[in-house]
Design a protein around this motif. Structure first.
Motif, short mmCIF file in Angstrom:
data_model
loop_
_atom_site.label_atom_id
_atom_site.label_comp_id
_atom_site.label_asym_id
_atom_site.label_seq_id
_atom_site.Cartn_x
_atom_site.Cartn_y
_atom_site.Cartn_z
N GLN A 113 0.84 -1.20 0.00
CA GLN A 113 0.00 0.00 0.00
C GLN A 113 0.87 1.25 0.00
N GLU A 114 1.91 1.27 0.85
CA GLU A 114 2.84 2.39 0.91
C GLU A 114 4.07 1.99 1.70
N ILE A 115 5.07 2.85 1.66
CA ILE A 115 6.31 2.66 2.43
C ILE A 115 6.48 3.88 3.30
N ARG A 116 6.69 3.66 4.59
CA ARG A 116 6.81 4.76 5.55
C ARG A 116 8.10 4.64 6.34
N SER A 117 8.55 5.78 6.85
CA SER A 117 9.69 5.72 7.75
C SER A 117 9.22 5.09 9.07
N TYR A 118 10.18 4.48 9.78
CA TYR A 118 9.83 3.78 11.01
C TYR A 118 9.52 4.77 12.11
N GLU A 119 8.41 4.56 12.80
CA GLU A 119 8.09 5.31 14.01
C GLU A 119 7.77 4.30 15.09
N THR A 120 8.18 4.60 16.31
CA THR A 120 7.99 3.65 17.40
C THR A 120 6.49 3.42 17.63
N PRO A 121 6.05 2.17 17.51
CA PRO A 121 4.63 1.88 17.71
C PRO A 121 4.27 1.82 19.20
N THR A 122 2.98 1.88 19.46
CA THR A 122 2.47 1.70 20.82
C THR A 122 2.44 0.21 21.10
N ARG A 123 3.13 -0.19 22.15
CA ARG A 123 3.26 -1.61 22.47
C ARG A 123 1.93 -2.19 22.94
N ILE A 124 1.71 -3.45 22.59
CA ILE A 124 0.53 -4.20 23.02
C ILE A 124 0.99 -5.24 24.04
N PHE A 168 17.62 3.97 7.84
CA PHE A 168 17.14 3.22 6.68
C PHE A 168 15.96 2.31 7.00
N THR A 169 15.72 2.06 8.30
CA THR A 169 14.63 1.18 8.71
C THR A 169 13.30 1.76 8.25
N VAL A 170 12.51 0.93 7.59
CA VAL A 170 11.22 1.40 7.08
C VAL A 170 10.13 0.39 7.42
N VAL A 171 8.89 0.86 7.26
CA VAL A 171 7.72 0.01 7.43
C VAL A 171 7.04 -0.09 6.06
N ILE A 172 6.91 -1.30 5.59
CA ILE A 172 6.15 -1.54 4.36
C ILE A 172 4.71 -1.78 4.80
N VAL A 173 3.80 -0.89 4.39
CA VAL A 173 2.40 -1.03 4.75
C VAL A 173 1.75 -1.92 3.68
N LEU A 174 1.18 -3.03 4.15
CA LEU A 174 0.63 -4.05 3.27
C LEU A 174 -0.88 -4.11 3.40
N ASN A 175 -1.52 -4.50 2.32
CA ASN A 175 -2.95 -4.77 2.37
C ASN A 175 -3.12 -6.26 2.11
N ILE A 176 -3.47 -7.00 3.16
CA ILE A 176 -3.60 -8.46 3.10
C ILE A 176 -5.04 -8.82 3.40
N VAL A 195 8.16 -4.25 9.38
CA VAL A 195 9.43 -3.55 9.56
C VAL A 195 10.53 -4.32 8.85
N VAL A 196 11.31 -3.60 8.01
CA VAL A 196 12.45 -4.20 7.30
C VAL A 196 13.65 -3.27 7.44
N ASP A 197 14.85 -3.81 7.17
CA ASP A 197 16.06 -2.99 7.29
C ASP A 197 16.10 -1.86 6.28
N SER A 198 15.73 -2.13 5.03
CA SER A 198 15.69 -1.10 4.00
C SER A 198 14.95 -1.64 2.80
N VAL A 199 14.42 -0.72 2.00
CA VAL A 199 13.77 -1.09 0.74
C VAL A 199 14.77 -0.83 -0.37
N SER A 200 14.88 -1.78 -1.30
CA SER A 200 15.84 -1.64 -2.39
C SER A 200 15.19 -1.01 -3.61
#
Length: 170
Positions: free
Chosen positions: A45-56, A93-101, A109-114
């Protein structure tokens, strides 16, 4: 005896060819440690920079928590932890790939997108068979691009696996 082994060889070739034909297409490539992976671009869906999530509370270690993405609460899965990478450090470089599943939005969360690569079916080989201790059910094949090897992943199968608890199996 030779006719049987020839028939098996032909059948195996047909299975490999069918798997390769099904696996061709466009892939978003990303890094987890030293390995490079590819997922179907249509799931992204999109690629975003990593932001600290709220822990569950009581979530597995690979589920980092949730973030609010334009009013949608999105679970964040650290693929580095899920796939037992040696390190899972966050940097610029850490990013979040937002997926629609299956209609559900999930962040990975991945180390980097190529990049985005189009793989011809003949560039995709079947995933190697491993013993039952190694779970390779989400690996659809190995893609070759020049001297790069990509581990092609069925991100839907991985994210909807029972241990994730994120998406109901249909």
């Amino acid at each position: 005896m030779d006719m049987i082994s020839d028939a098996r060889r032909v059948a195996q070739h047909e299975v490999e060819r069918a798997a390769a034909n099904a696996a061709g297409g466009e892939y978003l490539t990303f890094r987890l440690g030293a390995e490079e992976y590819g997922i179907d671009i249509l799931r992204v869906q999109e690629i975003r920079s990593y932001e600290t999530p709220t822990r569950i509370a009581n979530a597995p270690s690979f589920i980092k928590g949730v973030v609010n993405l334009r009013g949608v609460i999105v679970p964040i899965v650290d693929l580095r932890l899920k796939l037992a990478c040696e390190k899972a450090d966050c940097n610029d470089f850490t990013v979040v790939i937002v997926l629609n599943i299956r209609g559900r939005v999930v962040g990975a969360v991945v180390d980097s997108v190529s990049d985005v690569l189009e793989l011809a079916p003949e560039a995709v080989k079947p995933a190697p068979e491993m013993n039952s201790v190694v779970d390779t059910s989400f690996i659809t094949g190995i893609g070759s691009v020049g001297d790069r090897m990509l581990i092609l992943m069925d991100i839907e199968a991985l994210m909807s696996s029972a241990d994730m608890g994120l998406i109901d199996a249909h």
